[in-house]
Design a protein around this motif. Structure first.
Motif: not given
Length: 187
Positions: A19-34, A150-159
Motif C-alpha cells: 500500500l505504501g507503493f501508492l504515492p503519498p498525497v501532500p497536504i499544503p501547510l501540513l507535514p503529514v501526507p495522505i 491548528k493541527v485539529l483543524f488541518g486534520s479535517l482535510a483528511f476525513i
C-alpha cells in the motif's frame, strides 16, 4: 499465538508495505501526507482481528526502525518515527488493535450483510480513524510546534479520504468474511 497467526500478520505487513507503493498525497501547510498505508489499519483489524492486526503493524514499525524504506514515499529510519508523522505511525498499532477488537465484537458470520458491513465500517472509523488521530495529532502538535487547534483543524482535510478508505476496507473485509473468514470470534 500460532504459526497461522504469525503468517497472517506477516502477510498483512507485506500488504501494508505494498500500500505504501501508492504515492503519498501532500497536504499544503501540513507535514503529514495522505497515504494508502493508513487503510491497512482498517484492513488488518477487520480481516485478521485485533492481535494479529496489531502485530502486523508492530512488525512494520520494527522494519521502519531498522531503516528499511517501507513507508510511503520510500521513507524509513528512526528519524521518521520521531518526526511529525511518528505519532500516527505508532497510532497505527493501537488503531489496528482497536479496529480488530471492535470488528470481533460487532461482526458475526450469521448476521445479515448490512449488519456485518455496518460493524466493519464502525470499527474502521473508531479504530482506524479515531484512535490513529488521537495518537497522531498531539504528537504532531508537539514535534512540529504547532498549536493543537491548528493541527485539529488541518486534520479535517483528511476525513473525506479516510471515510473512503473505511468504505473500501468494509467492502474488502465483508468479501473475505464471506469467502474465507479469518476474523476471530470474540465472545
Amino acid at each position: 499465538m500460532t504459526t497461522r497467526d504469525l503468517v497472517l500478520s506477516a502477510l498483512f505487513t507485506a500488504i501494508i508495505i505494498v500500500l505504501g507503493f501508492l504515492p503519498p498525497v501532500p497536504i499544503p501547510l501540513l507535514p503529514v501526507p495522505i497515504t494508502a498505508q493508513s487503510m491497512g489499519v482498517m484492513l488488518a483489524g477487520c480481516i485478521i482481528g485485533a492481535r494479529r492486526g496489531a502485530l502486523a503493524y508492530v512488525l512494520l514499525v520494527v522494519l521502519v526502525a531498522v531503516g528499511l524504506p517501507v513507508l510511503s514515499g520510500g521513507r524509513g529510519g528512526l528519524a521518521v518515527l520521531i518526526g511529525p508523522t511518528g505519532g500516527y505511525i505508532f497510532g497505527w498499532i493501537l488503531g489496528a488493535f482497536v479496529t480488530g477488537l471492535l470488528a470481533e465484537k460487532l461482526v458475526r458470520e450469521d448476521q445479515s450483510a448490512t449488519k456485518q458491513m455496518t460493524g466493519f465500517f464502525l470499527a474502521s472509523i473508531l479504530g482506524g480513524i479515531g484512535v490513529v488521530y488521537l495518537c497522531g495529532m498531539p504528537w504532531l502538535s508537539l514535534v512540529a510546534g504547532t498549536p493543537f487547534d491548528k493541527v485539529l483543524f488541518g486534520s479535517l482535510a483528511f476525513i473525506p479520504g479516510d471515510l473512503v478508505k473505511a468504505a473500501i476496507a468494509t467492502l474488502a473485509a465483508r468479501a473475505v468474511l464471506v469467502g474465507y473468514p479469518l476474523l476471530p470470534v470474540r465472545v
